[in-house]
Write a protein that holds these residues in place. Structure first.
Motif, PDB file in Angstrom:
ATOM      1  N   VAL A   1       0.837  -1.195   0.000  1.00  0.00           N
ATOM      2  CA  VAL A   1       0.000   0.000   0.000  1.00  0.00           C
ATOM      3  C   VAL A   1       0.873   1.247   0.000  1.00  0.00           C
ATOM      4  CG1 VAL A   1      -1.669   1.346   1.337  1.00  0.00           C
ATOM      5  CG2 VAL A   1      -1.964  -1.126   1.108  1.00  0.00           C
ATOM      6  N   LYS A   2       1.926   1.247   0.807  1.00  0.00           N
ATOM      7  CA  LYS A   2       2.848   2.385   0.846  1.00  0.00           C
ATOM      8  C   LYS A   2       3.456   2.630  -0.532  1.00  0.00           C
ATOM      9  CE  LYS A   2       4.143   1.589   5.680  1.00  0.00           C
ATOM     10  NZ  LYS A   2       5.223   1.156   6.602  1.00  0.00           N
ATOM     11  N   LYS A   3       3.820   1.550  -1.196  1.00  0.00           N
ATOM     12  CA  LYS A   3       4.398   1.666  -2.532  1.00  0.00           C
ATOM     13  C   LYS A   3       3.372   2.244  -3.507  1.00  0.00           C
ATOM     14  CE  LYS A   3       6.802  -1.843  -3.783  1.00  0.00           C
ATOM     15  NZ  LYS A   3       7.161  -3.194  -4.284  1.00  0.00           N
ATOM     16  N   ASP A   4       2.122   1.768  -3.408  1.00  0.00           N
ATOM     17  CA  ASP A   4       1.056   2.273  -4.281  1.00  0.00           C
ATOM     18  C   ASP A   4       0.821   3.769  -4.060  1.00  0.00           C
ATOM     19  OD1 ASP A   4       0.637  -0.197  -5.420  1.00  0.00           O
ATOM     20  OD2 ASP A   4      -0.986  -0.751  -4.053  1.00  0.00           O
ATOM     21  N   VAL A   5       0.835   4.187  -2.796  1.00  0.00           N
ATOM     22  CA  VAL A   5       0.617   5.603  -2.481  1.00  0.00           C
ATOM     23  C   VAL A   5       1.739   6.452  -3.073  1.00  0.00           C
ATOM     24  CG1 VAL A   5       0.563   7.318  -0.630  1.00  0.00           C
ATOM     25  CG2 VAL A   5      -0.743   5.193  -0.406  1.00  0.00           C
ATOM     26  N   LYS A   6       2.982   6.024  -2.888  1.00  0.00           N
ATOM     27  CA  LYS A   6       4.129   6.774  -3.424  1.00  0.00           C
ATOM     28  C   LYS A   6       4.066   6.865  -4.939  1.00  0.00           C
ATOM     29  CE  LYS A   6       7.112   5.231   0.343  1.00  0.00           C
ATOM     30  NZ  LYS A   6       8.243   4.336   0.696  1.00  0.00           N
ATOM     31  N   ASN A   7       3.728   5.754  -5.587  1.00  0.00           N
ATOM     32  CA  ASN A   7       3.613   5.766  -7.045  1.00  0.00           C
ATOM     33  C   ASN A   7       2.536   6.744  -7.507  1.00  0.00           C
ATOM     34  OD1 ASN A   7       5.601   3.810  -7.248  1.00  0.00           O
ATOM     35  ND2 ASN A   7       4.172   2.106  -7.440  1.00  0.00           N
ATOM     36  N   LEU A   8       1.407   6.720  -6.812  1.00  0.00           N
ATOM     37  CA  LEU A   8       0.293   7.591  -7.181  1.00  0.00           C
ATOM     38  C   LEU A   8       0.667   9.061  -7.001  1.00  0.00           C
ATOM     39  CD1 LEU A   8      -2.640   7.916  -8.042  1.00  0.00           C
ATOM     40  CD2 LEU A   8      -3.315   7.656  -5.649  1.00  0.00           C
ATOM     41  N   ILE A   9       1.286   9.394  -5.874  1.00  0.00           N
ATOM     42  CA  ILE A   9       1.672  10.782  -5.618  1.00  0.00           C
ATOM     43  C   ILE A   9       2.711  11.250  -6.630  1.00  0.00           C
ATOM     44  CG2 ILE A   9       2.793  12.328  -3.979  1.00  0.00           C
ATOM     45  CD1 ILE A   9      -0.111  11.600  -3.315  1.00  0.00           C
ATOM     46  N   ASN A  10       3.680  10.393  -6.943  1.00  0.00           N
ATOM     47  CA  ASN A  10       4.692  10.761  -7.945  1.00  0.00           C
ATOM     48  C   ASN A  10       4.057  10.993  -9.313  1.00  0.00           C
ATOM     49  OD1 ASN A  10       6.828  10.662  -6.167  1.00  0.00           O
ATOM     50  ND2 ASN A  10       7.294   8.518  -6.589  1.00  0.00           N
ATOM     51  N   LEU A  11       3.101  10.147  -9.664  1.00  0.00           N
ATOM     52  CA  LEU A  11       2.409  10.293 -10.942  1.00  0.00           C
ATOM     53  C   LEU A  11       1.653  11.615 -10.997  1.00  0.00           C
ATOM     54  CD1 LEU A  11       1.471   9.166 -13.657  1.00  0.00           C
ATOM     55  CD2 LEU A  11      -0.354   7.946 -12.447  1.00  0.00           C
ATOM     56  N   VAL A  12       0.972  11.945  -9.919  1.00  0.00           N
ATOM     57  CA  VAL A  12       0.200  13.185  -9.878  1.00  0.00           C
ATOM     58  C   VAL A  12       1.126  14.398  -9.930  1.00  0.00           C
ATOM     59  CG1 VAL A  12      -1.367  14.590  -8.494  1.00  0.00           C
ATOM     60  CG2 VAL A  12      -1.731  12.120  -8.661  1.00  0.00           C
ATOM     61  N   LYS A  13       2.249  14.325  -9.234  1.00  0.00           N
ATOM     62  CA  LYS A  13       3.206  15.439  -9.247  1.00  0.00           C
ATOM     63  C   LYS A  13       3.734  15.687 -10.662  1.00  0.00           C
ATOM     64  CE  LYS A  13       6.286  15.494  -5.878  1.00  0.00           C
ATOM     65  NZ  LYS A  13       7.266  14.963  -4.899  1.00  0.00           N
ATOM     66  N   VAL A  14       4.036  14.622 -11.379  1.00  0.00           N
ATOM     67  CA  VAL A  14       4.528  14.770 -12.752  1.00  0.00           C
ATOM     68  C   VAL A  14       3.444  15.342 -13.647  1.00  0.00           C
ATOM     69  CG1 VAL A  14       5.335  13.506 -14.783  1.00  0.00           C
ATOM     70  CG2 VAL A  14       6.274  12.971 -12.529  1.00  0.00           C
ATOM     71  N   ARG A  15       2.204  14.895 -13.455  1.00  0.00           N
ATOM     72  CA  ARG A  15       1.093  15.428 -14.244  1.00  0.00           C
ATOM     73  C   ARG A  15       0.927  16.932 -14.004  1.00  0.00           C
ATOM     74  NH1 ARG A  15      -2.796  12.116 -16.419  1.00  0.00           N
ATOM     75  NH2 ARG A  15      -4.414  13.635 -15.919  1.00  0.00           N
ATOM     76  N   LYS A  16       1.090  17.347 -12.738  1.00  0.00           N
ATOM     77  CA  LYS A  16       0.995  18.773 -12.424  1.00  0.00           C
ATOM     78  C   LYS A  16       2.103  19.559 -13.133  1.00  0.00           C
ATOM     79  CE  LYS A  16      -1.237  20.605  -9.654  1.00  0.00           C
ATOM     80  NZ  LYS A  16      -2.493  21.393  -9.761  1.00  0.00           N
ATOM     81  N   LEU A  17       3.301  18.990 -13.160  1.00  0.00           N
ATOM     82  CA  LEU A  17       4.420  19.658 -13.831  1.00  0.00           C
ATOM     83  C   LEU A  17       4.172  19.770 -15.337  1.00  0.00           C
ATOM     84  CD1 LEU A  17       7.473  18.053 -11.970  1.00  0.00           C
ATOM     85  CD2 LEU A  17       6.703  20.433 -11.837  1.00  0.00           C
ATOM     86  N   ARG A  18       3.661  18.693 -15.943  1.00  0.00           N
ATOM     87  CA  ARG A  18       3.352  18.730 -17.372  1.00  0.00           C
ATOM     88  C   ARG A  18       2.288  19.792 -17.653  1.00  0.00           C
ATOM     89  NH1 ARG A  18       4.724  14.618 -20.827  1.00  0.00           N
ATOM     90  NH2 ARG A  18       2.795  14.988 -21.993  1.00  0.00           N
ATOM     91  N   GLU A  19       1.315  19.869 -16.763  1.00  0.00           N
ATOM     92  CA  GLU A  19       0.246  20.848 -16.928  1.00  0.00           C
ATOM     93  C   GLU A  19       0.804  22.268 -16.862  1.00  0.00           C
ATOM     94  OE1 GLU A  19      -3.345  22.193 -14.065  1.00  0.00           O
ATOM     95  OE2 GLU A  19      -3.371  20.068 -14.611  1.00  0.00           O
ATOM     96  N   GLU A  20       1.733  22.504 -15.924  1.00  0.00           N
ATOM     97  CA  GLU A  20       2.336  23.825 -15.776  1.00  0.00           C
ATOM     98  C   GLU A  20       3.164  24.216 -17.002  1.00  0.00           C
ATOM     99  OE1 GLU A  20       4.552  23.618 -12.190  1.00  0.00           O
ATOM    100  OE2 GLU A  20       2.771  23.441 -10.899  1.00  0.00           O
ATOM    101  N   HIS A  21       3.698  23.214 -17.705  1.00  0.00           N
ATOM    102  CA  HIS A  21       4.505  23.490 -18.900  1.00  0.00           C
ATOM    103  C   HIS A  21       3.696  23.390 -20.183  1.00  0.00           C
ATOM    104  CE1 HIS A  21       7.777  22.836 -16.008  1.00  0.00           C
ATOM    105  NE2 HIS A  21       8.542  23.520 -16.857  1.00  0.00           N
TER     106      HIS A  21
ATOM    107  N   LEU B   1       1.957  20.906 -21.357  1.00  0.00           N
ATOM    108  CA  LEU B   1       1.996  19.598 -22.017  1.00  0.00           C
ATOM    109  C   LEU B   1       0.710  18.829 -21.737  1.00  0.00           C
ATOM    110  CD1 LEU B   1       5.677  18.631 -21.126  1.00  0.00           C
ATOM    111  CD2 LEU B   1       4.818  19.480 -23.312  1.00  0.00           C
ATOM    112  N   PRO B   2       0.276  18.013 -22.708  1.00  0.00           N
ATOM    113  CA  PRO B   2      -0.975  17.271 -22.521  1.00  0.00           C
ATOM    114  C   PRO B   2      -0.818  16.118 -21.532  1.00  0.00           C
ATOM    115  CG  PRO B   2       0.072  16.610 -24.566  1.00  0.00           C
ATOM    116  CD  PRO B   2       0.897  17.748 -24.022  1.00  0.00           C
ATOM    117  N   ASN B   3      -1.926  15.749 -20.890  1.00  0.00           N
ATOM    118  CA  ASN B   3      -1.989  14.600 -19.998  1.00  0.00           C
ATOM    119  C   ASN B   3      -3.113  13.675 -20.433  1.00  0.00           C
ATOM    120  OD1 ASN B   3       0.052  14.942 -17.934  1.00  0.00           O
ATOM    121  ND2 ASN B   3      -1.148  16.676 -17.156  1.00  0.00           N
TER     122      ASN B   3
END
Length: 471
Positions: free
Chosen positions: A221-241, A243-245
């Motif tokens: 579960v901890k691994k799943d949470v970290k993966n999800l948060i990292n994915l969302v953070k990258v999506r936010k960065l793409r959005e700021e630049h 880039l499409p998601n």
């Protein structure tokens, strides 16, 4: 949340006397002895909701006495052994007599006493790290049952709304001023109350991640949470630049037995989402079927909409969600589901829904409505804690309540929790079973100490093998 009580027991006594003196001025001091005993029982019932009696509770209990009354001399073992007898709130005989006297005299002293009792219990609740929903629920139960006696006997009602601070003569700041009481949300923890003078601090992602790491077990579960948060953070960065998601749903399904950490992880996720800018607030609103479904046509949608409104900016956590779809075609649970699905679309930028429950029933639930399948495509499975993990949870609870296991008790506890895990049923309670085991252990220890003439401090904090087993 309210902070730890940081004043001395003597200061608590001054507050208690200020409250009781205020009542005695209007109701007389004839009930002083009965009131002190009753308030001690109420405090015991309240503190038991927080996980157990500590030495600090003993110090506070010894300050519950009115002016002119004898100071109690509780010891930890004697106070702890009384908990099991006082967890249920029962209105005392003297309160009935007071209410009946009010009716004859046209006074309302009993209602004044309800206010005083409520206020003292609020201060008692502040003894612990926070005021939990269970504690708040207990205080409300006390207030409601006493007020019901006033209503039943015909005591005239005050024109003003009940305010626990009305009869306090102390110059101390009120409990509400120092620790704002938070309005309870349906079926869950109190909702966060914004600070008056400064904006509520934004959740800290690093602190929340550290708290996640400290949880016992739940490695996947901890691994799943970290993966999800990292994915969302990258999506936010793409959005700021610019880039499409690709399309992505952040709504989640938590499966597993009770007590396996689902609510705790949901709370952490809500804060993490707020920390990285996905949600505006990050509160967790926990409900079950009873908090969403009403008894008449048209009422369920309104009830569900109110819960959704309180969850906007955060996470709506629906425990035992499958119960919403298990009542047949005419059941109002389906109306709740449709209302939630619409809200997920209308507020997709500031509302996340997590549904949780047993694995099998949750699979049936997800198949009951095409809208559910399309919006929930991420599953987190919460496995049962194994024997070693159950033992670690038990040790943490002991440490929190200032108990220590003897070496022989450590060995015995490990054996017990291994047996608990190996013999678990399909609806194994996990952390809840550990909590119940801890409470039973404390009671057995208290019974053992009660037979000792002068228990030492070491005796009071030590758990022995005899405390862990029945018989």
């Amino acid at each position: 949340m309210p902070t730890t009580w940081n004043r001395s027991p003597e200061e608590f006594h001054k507050i208690y006397v200020a409250n009781t003196d205020a009542f005695y001025k209007v109701g007389g001091a004839a009930y002083a002895k009965d009131l002190d005993e009753f308030m001690t029982k109420c405090a015991l019932g309240l503190w038991s909701k927080a996980g157990g009696i500590t030495q600090h509770h003993v110090d506070m209990a010894n300050e519950i006495y009115s002016r002119g009354q004898k100071k109690p001399s509780w010891m930890l073992w004697s106070l702890t052994s009384s908990v099991c007898e006082n967890e249920m709130f029962l209105p005392p005989v003297f309160f009935w007599n007071l209410a009946e006297s009010d009716v004859k005299r046209g006074t309302e002293n009993s209602r004044a006493l309800v206010r005083v009792i409520t206020n003292v219990l609020l201060y008692c609740a502040a003894v612990d790290d926070d005021v939990t929903f269970s504690e708040a629920e207990y205080i409300t139960e006390c207030q409601d049952k006493l007020s019901a006696i006033c209503d039943a006997t015909g005591v005239k009602k005050s024109k003003a709304a009940m305010n626990p601070m009305d009869f306090v003569t102390s110059n101390e700041p009120s409990f509400q001023e120092k620790h704002p009481v938070q309005p309870a949300t349906s079926g869950g923890d109190p909702a966060p109350t914004p600070a008056k003078e400064e904006e509520e601090k934004k959740p800290n992602l690093d602190e929340l991640m550290a708290e996640l790491e400290e949880l016992v077990g739940l490695e996947e579960v901890k691994k799943d949470v970290k993966n999800l948060i990292n994915l969302v953070k990258v999506r936010k960065l793409r959005e700021e630049h610019g880039l499409p998601n690709t399309a992505m749903s952040l709504h989640l399904v938590f499966t597993g037995n009770p007590g396996s950490g689902k609510t705790t992880v949901a709370r952490l996720l809500a804060g993490m989402y707020a920390a990285i800018g996905v949600l505006s607030k990050g509160q967790l609103v926990e409900v079950d079927r009873s908090g969403l479904v009403a008894g008449y046509v048209g009422q369920t949608a309104l009830k569900t909409q109110e819960v959704i409104k309180s969850a906007l900016g955060g996470v709506l956590f629906i425990d035992e969600a499958y119960a919403l779809a298990g009542g047949g075609e005419q059941d109002f649970g389906k109306e709740a589901i449709e209302t939630i699905l619409k809200a997920m679309e209308d507020h997709r930028d500031d509302l996340i829904v997590i549904v949780a429950g047993y694995t099998g029933p949750m699979e049936d639930f997800m198949n009951s409505n095409p809208g559910l399948e399309s919006r929930f495509n991420k599953y987190f499975n919460f496995p049962d804690y194994n024997g070693e993990e159950l033992y670690k949870i038990f040790l943490l609870r002991c440490k929190k309540n200032s108990y220590e296991l003897s070496k022989s008790a450590q060995k015995e506890a490990k054996k017990i929790f291994n047996e608990m895990y190996e013999n678990r049923s399909d609806n194994f309670g996990n952390g809840r079973d550990v909590r119940n085991f801890f409470e039973d252990t404390v009671i057995r220890q208290a019974n053992r100490l009660a037979a000792m003439e002068n228990p030492t401090k070491e005796d009071l904090v030590t758990i022995t093998p005899k405390d862990l087993r029945v018989g």
